[in-house]
Design a protein around this motif. Structure first.
Motif, PDB file in Angstrom:
ATOM      1  N   UNK A   1       1.599  -8.563 -15.909  1.00  0.00           N
ATOM      2  CA  UNK A   1       1.427  -7.686 -14.759  1.00  0.00           C
ATOM      3  C   UNK A   1       2.318  -8.164 -13.619  1.00  0.00           C
ATOM      4  N   UNK A   2       3.130  -7.290 -13.068  1.00  0.00           N
ATOM      5  CA  UNK A   2       3.950  -7.600 -11.901  1.00  0.00           C
ATOM      6  C   UNK A   2       3.230  -7.114 -10.652  1.00  0.00           C
ATOM      7  N   UNK A   3       3.090  -7.997  -9.675  1.00  0.00           N
ATOM      8  CA  UNK A   3       2.489  -7.640  -8.390  1.00  0.00           C
ATOM      9  C   UNK A   3       3.561  -7.707  -7.312  1.00  0.00           C
ATOM     10  N   UNK A  15      -4.186 -11.376  -7.688  1.00  0.00           N
ATOM     11  CA  UNK A  15      -3.546 -12.246  -8.680  1.00  0.00           C
ATOM     12  C   UNK A  15      -4.548 -13.221  -9.284  1.00  0.00           C
ATOM     13  N   UNK A  16      -5.387 -13.813  -8.437  1.00  0.00           N
ATOM     14  CA  UNK A  16      -6.393 -14.758  -8.938  1.00  0.00           C
ATOM     15  C   UNK A  16      -7.383 -14.062  -9.866  1.00  0.00           C
ATOM     16  N   UNK A 125      -7.329  -0.668 -10.442  1.00  0.00           N
ATOM     17  CA  UNK A 125      -7.277  -0.526 -11.898  1.00  0.00           C
ATOM     18  C   UNK A 125      -7.299  -1.882 -12.595  1.00  0.00           C
ATOM     19  N   UNK A 126      -6.740  -2.896 -11.957  1.00  0.00           N
ATOM     20  CA  UNK A 126      -6.666  -4.221 -12.577  1.00  0.00           C
ATOM     21  C   UNK A 126      -7.733  -5.171 -12.044  1.00  0.00           C
ATOM     22  N   UNK A 220      -3.482   7.382  -5.257  1.00  0.00           N
ATOM     23  CA  UNK A 220      -4.381   6.228  -5.102  1.00  0.00           C
ATOM     24  C   UNK A 220      -3.866   4.961  -5.771  1.00  0.00           C
ATOM     25  N   UNK A 221      -2.674   5.011  -6.306  1.00  0.00           N
ATOM     26  CA  UNK A 221      -2.056   3.777  -6.769  1.00  0.00           C
ATOM     27  C   UNK A 221      -1.513   2.971  -5.592  1.00  0.00           C
ATOM     28  N   UNK A 222      -1.399   3.605  -4.439  1.00  0.00           N
ATOM     29  CA  UNK A 222      -0.798   2.964  -3.271  1.00  0.00           C
ATOM     30  C   UNK A 222      -1.711   3.064  -2.064  1.00  0.00           C
TER      31      UNK A 222
END
Length: 278
Positions: A1-3, A15-16, A125-126, A220-222
């Motif tokens: 996954x890229x953040x 991330x954690x 989502x993640x 809603x992804x942003x």
């Protein structure tokens, strides 16, 4: 996954959380926005705005397919972007994205990343646990008058949403006192505190509500609305009774500290059901 990381504590919290579930994460903090503190906890590469080619090369090399944008970001001017060759190829789409509100711009940028072959996800989502639940968090409870102000606030935000302006308003005594625009929630609340101090707001201290909700047709992804301990502190300094947000559509930063701050300030925190008017 890229953040792809903007400012604030949310990028590292996400991330954690993802890493604790056993999924590898690669951070791309943005110069001028992301806080360097704590970035060493995860693999990361710093980016300037516009380095789409660098992102694509590094993300593909790491095996990233999914991308999440998370964190605070001041809308840049076009001249602040440092486009590499890959981004220059997409620059007409970037320019077109600037001809609209923030949601329009973010969706345009998201479409470019999808053209690169990545899948864009929302932070929720993640890490679904970051979303505000329904009900009251903390000890303070909204009064009937507060609930009337909340209903008006949500009505206003639904009506203003199509103009892609902001996600927050302050309401007291069924009177809209402040509306979020480009300055952001914290600056709006600071302005509210100044209006109280100067006597331009007649409602007594300890009344009024900060209401936050996503725009009706928002991608809603942003940029989902978010609240954290600083929001509570700013609301208390503005003399407000509480904060009401849309449950399931608002990100909660540092929930334990958020509730502790609300209890100290005697400010209520309400997660209202979607499309709620109560």
């Amino acid at each position: 996954l890229a953040l792809i990381c903007g400012g604030g504590s949310l990028p590292l919290a996400i991330a954690d959380s993802v890493s604790a579930r056993g999924r590898a994460v690669l951070l791309f903090p943005l110069h001028g926005a992301a806080d360097p503190a704590g970035m060493e906890r995860h693999p990361h590469h710093w980016l300037y705005l516009g380095q789409g080619g660098k992102f694509e090369r590094l993300a593909r090399a790491a095996g990233c397919r999914d991308v999440v944008f998370i964190g605070a970001m001041v809308r840049p001017a076009l001249w602040q972007i440092r486009p590499d060759f890959r981004t220059l190829m997409e620059f007409p789409r970037v320019v077109a994205g600037f001809r609209g509100g923030d949601d329009h711009l973010l969706s345009a940028i998201g479409n470019i990343f999808e053209r690169y072959g990545f899948r864009l996800l929302g932070a929720h989502d993640v890490a679904p646990e970051i979303l505000m639940p329904e009900g009251v968090l903390g000890a303070a409870q909204p009064s009937d008058a507060d609930r009337a102000d909340i209903a008006l606030g949500f009505d206003y935000l639904r009506a203003a949403g199509p103009f892609d302006v902001g996600q927050a308003a302050v309401v007291a005594g069924r009177h809209v006192l402040a509306v979020e625009a480009a300055e952001g929630t914290d600056a709006m609340l600071a302005g509210m505190a100044e209006m109280r101090a100067s006597g331009r707001v007649r409602s007594p201290a300890g009344s009024g509500v900060l209401v936050k909700a996503p725009k009706p047709r928002q991608d809603r992804r942003f940029d989902l609305p978010s609240i954290g301990p600083r929001t509570v502190e700013a609301a208390a300094q503005a003399g407000l009774a509480g904060i009401a947000v849309m449950a399931g559509s608002t990100i909660v930063a540092e929930p334990e500290q958020l509730i502790a701050a609300a209890n100290r300030a005697k400010v209520f925190l309400l997660g209202a059901p979607a499309e709620s008017k109560k």
